[in-house]
Design an enzyme around this catalytic site. Structure first.
Site, mmCIF file in Angstrom:
data_model
loop_
_atom_site.group_PDB
_atom_site.id
_atom_site.type_symbol
_atom_site.label_atom_id
_atom_site.label_comp_id
_atom_site.label_asym_id
_atom_site.label_seq_id
_atom_site.Cartn_x
_atom_site.Cartn_y
_atom_site.Cartn_z
ATOM 1 N N HIS A 229 -17.348 16.645 -13.404
ATOM 2 C CA HIS A 229 -17.445 18.111 -13.665
ATOM 3 C C HIS A 229 -16.789 18.785 -12.596
ATOM 4 C CE1 HIS A 229 -19.832 21.535 -14.740
ATOM 5 N NE2 HIS A 229 -19.708 21.926 -13.647
ATOM 6 N N GLU A 230 -16.651 18.451 -11.176
ATOM 7 C CA GLU A 230 -16.386 19.485 -10.134
ATOM 8 C C GLU A 230 -14.720 19.204 -10.079
ATOM 9 O OE1 GLU A 230 -17.905 21.639 -9.035
ATOM 10 O OE2 GLU A 230 -19.971 20.886 -9.660
ATOM 11 N N HIS A 233 -13.215 21.609 -12.641
ATOM 12 C CA HIS A 233 -12.940 22.873 -12.464
ATOM 13 C C HIS A 233 -11.452 22.745 -11.504
ATOM 14 C CE1 HIS A 233 -16.758 24.778 -13.649
ATOM 15 N NE2 HIS A 233 -17.139 23.774 -12.795
#
Length: 312
Positions: A229-230, A233
């Protein structure tokens, strides 16, 4: 940024040339987060640090992320991105296909034996990353691993983020420095966006809770999806619930709009009138790890374009 039920979109004013309170990591939170848990204090305001960061927070967490992306901030980031992308495309083609390999420098922050991840666990995390991003044409190669025994950094990486990253960050825009530490009872992880690198290169990177790696102690969030997920980003993706049902959402055409972040694995949830059920299985949502399964083709294209604009 991530998880269930908490819209943890952290904002970046860098694209608009503005300053905001120093970054609060993109937070990822676990379902066991206590309602009494307090968020760590934000660092002092600074124009030398990234102000955008995407975060994932645990289910039930009461932590409030300090830099939620507003429509205006996202619009400014998009204008900057599109301008840079057009300049790049004018000089060379930006391929949506083909494999992109990211060199990763792992920094395991620990306090004695606590948080000292084994090489086997790190290997399992890389297996998760390469599987998760395979369809997007992105791969990850471990460049090196460094163990840092520092009780203060391990127990409060947000407060000590500047000193920690200044000392440990390596590489250039195309290199990812991945830090693991104890992020407390609320945050699961945070990341910087690609557009922040030129202004604060040493602050670039991803920080995740050591307990979120495969086999870790954080129930429902211990299959390695926080790092996925990170890093999404870090490669330029917003949350799928960006802007809720209004606005332009996450700027990806094939991710249906949703009113708020998902929690658990709410199959069939549909919170907006726009076509399509909520993308609860998308890695850029806040569902439990086992519920997250994919990126879309549109997200894959955006990651490649963001790479060309900011990291190539």
């Amino acid at each position: 940024m991530k998880r269930t039920g908490i819209a943890a979109a952290l904002g970046s004013l860098a694209a608009a040339g503005l300053c905001a309170p120093a970054l609060l990591p993109t937070a990822h939170a676990t379902p066991q987060a206590l309602g009494t848990a307090q968020a760590r204090p934000a660092a002092a305001s600074s124009c030398d640090e990234p102000t955008s960061t995407a975060a994932r927070v645990r289910t039930g967490s009461k932590v409030k992320e300090r830099n939620e992306l507003t429509l205006t901030q996202v619009a400014a980031m998009e204008r900057n991105f599109q301008q840079r992308l057009r300049r790049v495309q004018a000089s060379r083609p930006v391929a949506a296909k083909g494999k992109l390999t990211v060199r990763v420098h792992v920094r395991v922050i620990h306090s004695g034996r606590k948080g000292r991840l084994s090489k086997a666990v790190i290997g399992k995390q890389f297996a998760v990353l390469n599987k998760s991003f395979r369809s997007a044409g992105v791969g990850f190669a471990l460049a090196d691993t460094k163990y840092v025994n520092n009780k203060a950094w391990f127990g409060d990486p947000m407060t000590h983020e500047r000193s920690m990253k200044t000392k440990l960050h390596v590489g250039k825009a195309r290199d990812l420095t991945l830090y693991t530490a104890d992020l407390g009872d609320d945050l699961l992880g945070w990341a910087t966006f690609p557009d922040e690198y030129r202004r604060a290169p040493k602050m670039d990177g991803v920080v995740v809770h050591y307990g979120s790696l495969p086999g870790g102690p954080i129930a429902k969030f211990n299959r390695g999806a926080t790092a996925t997920h990170e890093i999404g980003h870090w490669l330029g993706l917003f949350h799928t619930f960006q802007d809720g049902c209004a606005g332009k959402g996450d700027r990806v055409g094939d991710t249906p709009k949703e009113r708020e972040a998902s929690s658990g694995c709410p199959t069939g949830r549909d919170t907006c009138l726009a076509p399509g059920a909520d993308p609860i299985h998308n890695f850029m949502n806040y569902s439990d790890d086992k519920c997250l399964t994919h990126f879309t083709k549109g997200q894959a294209t955006r990651m490649k374009q963001q790479w060309a604009a900011y990291r190539a």
